[in-house]
Scaffold this active site. Structure first.
Site, PDB file in Angstrom:
ATOM      1  N   ASN A 287      -4.890 -14.028  30.141  1.00 19.16           N
ATOM      2  CA  ASN A 287      -5.384 -15.372  30.503  1.00 19.16           C
ATOM      3  C   ASN A 287      -6.100 -15.842  29.230  1.00 19.16           C
ATOM      4  OD1 ASN A 287      -7.986 -16.453  32.881  1.00 19.16           O
ATOM      5  ND2 ASN A 287      -6.536 -17.665  31.723  1.00 19.16           N
TER       6      ASN A 287
ATOM      7  N   CYS B  80     -14.880 -19.470  35.703  1.00 20.77           N
ATOM      8  CA  CYS B  80     -13.711 -18.781  35.151  1.00 20.77           C
ATOM      9  C   CYS B  80     -14.107 -17.331  34.888  1.00 20.77           C
ATOM     10  CB  CYS B  80     -13.256 -19.461  33.854  1.00 20.77           C
ATOM     11  SG  CYS B  80     -11.863 -18.627  33.073  1.00 20.77           S
ATOM     12  N   GLY B  81     -13.549 -16.413  35.633  1.00 16.59           N
ATOM     13  CA  GLY B  81     -13.953 -15.007  35.542  1.00 16.59           C
ATOM     14  C   GLY B  81     -13.555 -14.352  34.232  1.00 16.59           C
ATOM     15  N   ASN B  82     -12.269 -14.465  33.856  1.00 17.23           N
ATOM     16  CA  ASN B  82     -11.837 -13.865  32.590  1.00 17.23           C
ATOM     17  C   ASN B  82     -12.543 -14.547  31.426  1.00 17.23           C
ATOM     18  OD1 ASN B  82      -9.958 -12.022  33.711  1.00 17.23           O
ATOM     19  ND2 ASN B  82      -8.458 -13.672  33.932  1.00 17.23           N
TER      20      ASN B  82
ATOM     21  N   GLU C  38      -2.736 -21.195  38.971  1.00 14.23           N
ATOM     22  CA  GLU C  38      -4.053 -21.807  38.756  1.00 14.23           C
ATOM     23  C   GLU C  38      -4.020 -23.328  38.769  1.00 14.23           C
ATOM     24  OE1 GLU C  38      -6.743 -20.596  35.768  1.00 14.23           O
ATOM     25  OE2 GLU C  38      -6.076 -18.510  35.827  1.00 14.23           O
ATOM     26  N   ARG C  39      -5.013 -23.877  39.425  1.00 13.54           N
ATOM     27  CA  ARG C  39      -5.258 -25.323  39.365  1.00 13.54           C
ATOM     28  C   ARG C  39      -5.377 -25.736  37.898  1.00 13.54           C
ATOM     29  NH1 ARG C  39     -11.038 -27.619  41.581  1.00 13.54           N
ATOM     30  NH2 ARG C  39     -11.785 -26.051  40.116  1.00 13.54           N
TER      31      ARG C  39
ATOM     32  N   ASN D 203     -15.368 -21.953  42.255  1.00 19.74           N
ATOM     33  CA  ASN D 203     -14.159 -22.786  42.236  1.00 19.74           C
ATOM     34  C   ASN D 203     -13.310 -22.417  43.459  1.00 19.74           C
ATOM     35  OD1 ASN D 203     -13.447 -20.240  41.301  1.00 19.74           O
ATOM     36  ND2 ASN D 203     -12.132 -20.979  39.678  1.00 19.74           N
TER      37      ASN D 203
ATOM     38  N   GLN E  59      -7.454 -22.053  29.362  1.00 21.12           N
ATOM     39  CA  GLN E  59      -8.759 -22.717  29.510  1.00 21.12           C
ATOM     40  C   GLN E  59      -9.460 -22.834  28.143  1.00 21.12           C
ATOM     41  OE1 GLN E  59      -8.231 -20.209  32.231  1.00 21.12           O
ATOM     42  NE2 GLN E  59      -7.640 -21.955  33.496  1.00 21.12           N
TER      43      GLN E  59
ATOM     44  N   HIS F 191     -10.283 -21.396  46.033  1.00 18.83           N
ATOM     45  CA  HIS F 191      -9.110 -20.503  46.058  1.00 18.83           C
ATOM     46  C   HIS F 191      -8.508 -20.458  47.444  1.00 18.83           C
ATOM     47  CE1 HIS F 191      -9.572 -18.631  42.071  1.00 18.83           C
ATOM     48  NE2 HIS F 191     -10.853 -18.967  42.247  1.00 18.83           N
TER      49      HIS F 191
ATOM     50  N   CYS G  80      -6.194 -14.041  36.674  1.00 20.27           N
ATOM     51  CA  CYS G  80      -7.250 -14.994  37.040  1.00 20.27           C
ATOM     52  C   CYS G  80      -8.406 -14.181  37.626  1.00 20.27           C
ATOM     53  CB  CYS G  80      -6.723 -16.008  38.051  1.00 20.27           C
ATOM     54  SG  CYS G  80      -7.993 -17.155  38.634  1.00 20.27           S
ATOM     55  N   GLY G  81      -9.543 -14.188  36.939  1.00 21.84           N
ATOM     56  CA  GLY G  81     -10.689 -13.374  37.375  1.00 21.84           C
ATOM     57  C   GLY G  81     -11.269 -13.840  38.698  1.00 21.84           C
ATOM     58  N   THR G  82     -11.507 -15.155  38.809  1.00 25.30           N
ATOM     59  CA  THR G  82     -12.043 -15.653  40.079  1.00 25.30           C
ATOM     60  C   THR G  82     -11.003 -15.481  41.189  1.00 25.30           C
ATOM     61  OG1 THR G  82     -11.405 -17.878  39.374  1.00 25.30           O
ATOM     62  CG2 THR G  82     -13.733 -17.297  39.166  1.00 25.30           C
ATOM     63  N   GLY G  83      -9.714 -15.592  40.821  1.00 23.92           N
ATOM     64  CA  GLY G  83      -8.640 -15.379  41.796  1.00 23.92           C
ATOM     65  C   GLY G  83      -8.664 -13.950  42.318  1.00 23.92           C
TER      66      GLY G  83
END
Ligand SMILES: N[C@@H](CCC[C@H](N)C(=O)O)C(=O)O
Length: 280
Positions: free
Chosen positions: A13, A75-77, A210-211, A159, A46, A161, A219-222
């Site tokens: 990512n 954004c996690g990553n 991802e949006r 964010n 990003q 999901h 995707c970290g948050t994913g």
């Protein structure tokens, strides 16, 4: 105008990271999209902007923009790459960082092996907080997509999901269902869409559309949202290894009201200089 940047990634990512503590620039959405372009620009999923904090109890402010130019909350990553960036650029020597994002405060811990552990905060599950149009909070929701009824979990990690269960991520309809759900009218701020295959109670495979960026390699948050949704559905234990196309993350969550912890690697690819005046 000369602007130094660093290209980084977390499990593929990828990010352009810009230090606006020591540099000054105001980037508008068209310029962000141009830098994001993989043919005419640098290319990224990003853009991460590092700014001085706006309050005394935090170390930095961190802003995130998707490849389509939209500003997002989390954004996690990117958070892990951010931690590595501020240390390598000698903006701090701390191993523990407290950082302001558009969705609140996150804490980052840089491990000796270069990995970063992030306290991502507690997930938000109330529909209005995601935001998602539903009357009540439920573990799963039925939603009409492309003439079919799908079952999704809905989670905010700062964010939004949506998480779908699939038998096999390899054959999951990421390219078709992903964009339809991303801009579904029940998600007024659009949504990131996770396709989760439960391997066993400690292991999942995950792909994320991802949006504002399309499918990414991770995707970290994913990953956090998928584990939260899997635990709430009674399918997963508190600690889960999440296998994404670009690599693996370790995610832990002890249940309602508790923060989600994410641990994973970071990579710096190259440093570069943008000359903004050359663009047409
Ligand atoms: N890649 C990210 C998430 C980036 C933001 C997302 N596309 C959104 O619009 O919310 C991650 O690692 O969490």
């Amino acid at each position: 105008m000369r602007l130094e940047f660093t290209k980084m990634h977390g499990l593929g990512n990828d990010f352009v990271v810009i230090d606006l503590v020591t540099q000054r620039v105001r980037l508008e959405a068209p310029q962000i999209r141009q830098i994001a372009d993989r043919h005419f620009g640098v290319g990224f999923d990003q853009l991460l902007i590092v700014e001085p904090p706006t309050r005394p109890d935090v170390d930095f402010k961190y802003r995130i923009f998707n490849a389509d130019g939209s500003e997002v909350q989390q954004c996690g990553n990117g958070a892990r790459c951010f931690a590595r960036f501020v240390r390598e650029r000698r903006l701090t020597r701390k191993n523990k960082l407290v950082v302001e994002t558009a969705s609140g405060i996150i804490e980052l811990f840089v491990n000796a092996n270069g990995w970063v552990r992030v306290n991502m905060g507690a997930p938000r599950l109330e529909p209005a907080e995601i935001p998602f149009k539903a009357d009540l909070h439920c573990q799963t929701y039925d939603i009409e997509v492309g003439g079919r009824t799908l079952e999704i979990g809905a989670v905010s990690m700062g964010n939004p999901h949506a998480v779908l269960l699939v038998d096999n991520v390899e054959t999951a309809p990421v390219e078709t269902v992903g964009p339809l759900l991303e801009s579904h009218p029940r998600f007024p701020e659009r949504v990131n869409v996770g396709f989760m295959q439960v391997v066993d109670r400690q292991n999942i495979n995950l792909r994320v559309y991802e949006r504002g960026a399309g499918e990414t390699l991770a995707c970290g948050t994913g990953a956090c949202a998928a584990v939260v949704s899997g635990i709430l559905r009674g399918l997963l234990d508190e600690r889960v290894r999440v296998k994404l196309p670009g690599g693996e993350l370790d995610i832990r969550w002890q249940g309602q009201g508790e923060p989600v912890w994410m641990t994973g690697p970071t990579a710096r690819v190259f440093d570069g200089v943008l000359r903004l005046y050359e663009w047409r």
